[in-house]
Design a protein around this motif. Structure first.
Motif, PDB file in Angstrom:
ATOM      1  N   THR A   7      -9.769   3.796   8.984  1.00 15.31           N
ATOM      2  CA  THR A   7      -8.876   3.636  10.135  1.00 15.31           C
ATOM      3  C   THR A   7      -8.417   2.191  10.272  1.00 15.31           C
ATOM      4  O   THR A   7      -7.236   1.937  10.552  1.00 15.31           O
ATOM      5  CB  THR A   7      -9.578   4.109  11.423  1.00 15.31           C
ATOM      6  N   ALA A  10      -5.742   1.678   7.686  1.00 21.29           N
ATOM      7  CA  ALA A  10      -4.491   2.339   8.056  1.00 21.29           C
ATOM      8  C   ALA A  10      -3.770   1.592   9.172  1.00 21.29           C
ATOM      9  O   ALA A  10      -2.551   1.431   9.127  1.00 21.29           O
ATOM     10  CB  ALA A  10      -4.773   3.785   8.484  1.00 21.29           C
ATOM     11  N   THR A  15       1.070   0.170   9.957  1.00 14.93           N
ATOM     12  CA  THR A  15       1.368   1.220  10.920  1.00 14.93           C
ATOM     13  C   THR A  15       1.442   0.650  12.323  1.00 14.93           C
ATOM     14  O   THR A  15       2.381   0.904  13.061  1.00 14.93           O
ATOM     15  CB  THR A  15       0.296   2.325  10.869  1.00 14.93           C
ATOM     16  N   ASN A 133       0.815   3.924   3.697  1.00 11.65           N
ATOM     17  CA  ASN A 133       0.353   4.134   5.068  1.00 11.65           C
ATOM     18  C   ASN A 133       0.080   5.604   5.328  1.00 11.65           C
ATOM     19  O   ASN A 133      -0.919   5.960   5.966  1.00 11.65           O
ATOM     20  CB  ASN A 133       1.377   3.600   6.082  1.00 11.65           C
ATOM     21  N   THR A 134       0.951   6.470   4.845  1.00 17.55           N
ATOM     22  CA  THR A 134       0.740   7.906   5.022  1.00 17.55           C
ATOM     23  C   THR A 134      -0.539   8.352   4.321  1.00 17.55           C
ATOM     24  O   THR A 134      -1.338   9.112   4.889  1.00 17.55           O
ATOM     25  CB  THR A 134       1.953   8.694   4.492  1.00 17.55           C
ATOM     26  N   TRP A 137      -3.560   7.281   6.330  1.00 20.69           N
ATOM     27  CA  TRP A 137      -3.785   8.129   7.495  1.00 20.69           C
ATOM     28  C   TRP A 137      -4.339   9.490   7.096  1.00 20.69           C
ATOM     29  O   TRP A 137      -5.153  10.072   7.820  1.00 20.69           O
ATOM     30  CB  TRP A 137      -2.529   8.262   8.351  1.00 20.69           C
ATOM     31  N   CYS A 141      -7.855  10.841   8.543  1.00 20.56           N
ATOM     32  CA  CYS A 141      -8.032  12.185   9.120  1.00 20.56           C
ATOM     33  C   CYS A 141      -9.124  12.949   8.375  1.00 20.56           C
ATOM     34  O   CYS A 141      -9.927  13.654   8.996  1.00 20.56           O
ATOM     35  CB  CYS A 141      -6.722  12.955   9.082  1.00 20.56           C
TER      36      CYS A 141
END
Length: 161
Positions: A7, A10, A15, A133-134, A137, A141
């Protein structure tokens, strides 16, 4: 620990903000957490101790199977997300007749950036940043889901079946 590190990476990879210091700290925390998860010697020993002598080989094989399967699956998912987002973003942002060629060459090697003009180079850098970045994330998750599933693990005392 791993989830917190992912996290942090990210968040600090663009972000929310750009911070190389906190990005590196996030990578360190992520590495420590990942190392703690992968150094499964203690979990393997407890698994073998609970399995009993007759099932030790199956318990060991199962442990290594799911650890390896999880690593490969995680890497495949993150790479698929990264490549698809990169391809989609490049196609959306680049305009002109050379779009497919630029997308193909950039995905093969970043050395091709030197051959692009300043505007296209900026678009490619933005596209890579967005794709990374995607992927970060998605990893965050996944770590969150892993943490939630860990809450349902039952602990048994050694020696009791």
């Amino acid at each position: 620990m791993f989830g917190a590190g992912v996290t942090m990476v990210a968040v600090n990879a663009g972000t929310v903000k750009h911070s190389i210091l906190w990005f590196v700290v996030g990578l360190l925390v992520q590495g420590l957490g990942g190392g703690a998860m992968l150094s499964g010697t203690t979990s393997l020993i407890s698994l073998i101790a609970n399995a009993g002598p007759a099932d030790q080989a199956i318990a060991t094989a199962g442990s290594y199977l799911f650890r390896s399967l999880g690593q490969v699956t995680g890497l495949a998912i993150a790479n698929t997300v990264l490549q698809n987002v990169l391809r989609k973003t490049l196609r959306e942002k680049l305009h002109g007749q050379d779009v497919d060629e630029i997308v193909r060459r950039v995905r093969e090697s970043l050395d091709y950036l030197e051959e692009l003009g300043p505007e296209a180079r900026g678009i490619v850098r933005y596209s890579y940043e967005h794709a990374l970045n995607t992927a970060f994330w998605v990893m965050a998750c996944s770590a969150g889901l892993a943490l939630v599933t860990c809450l349902f693990i039952r602990e048994t005392e050694l020696g009791k079946k």
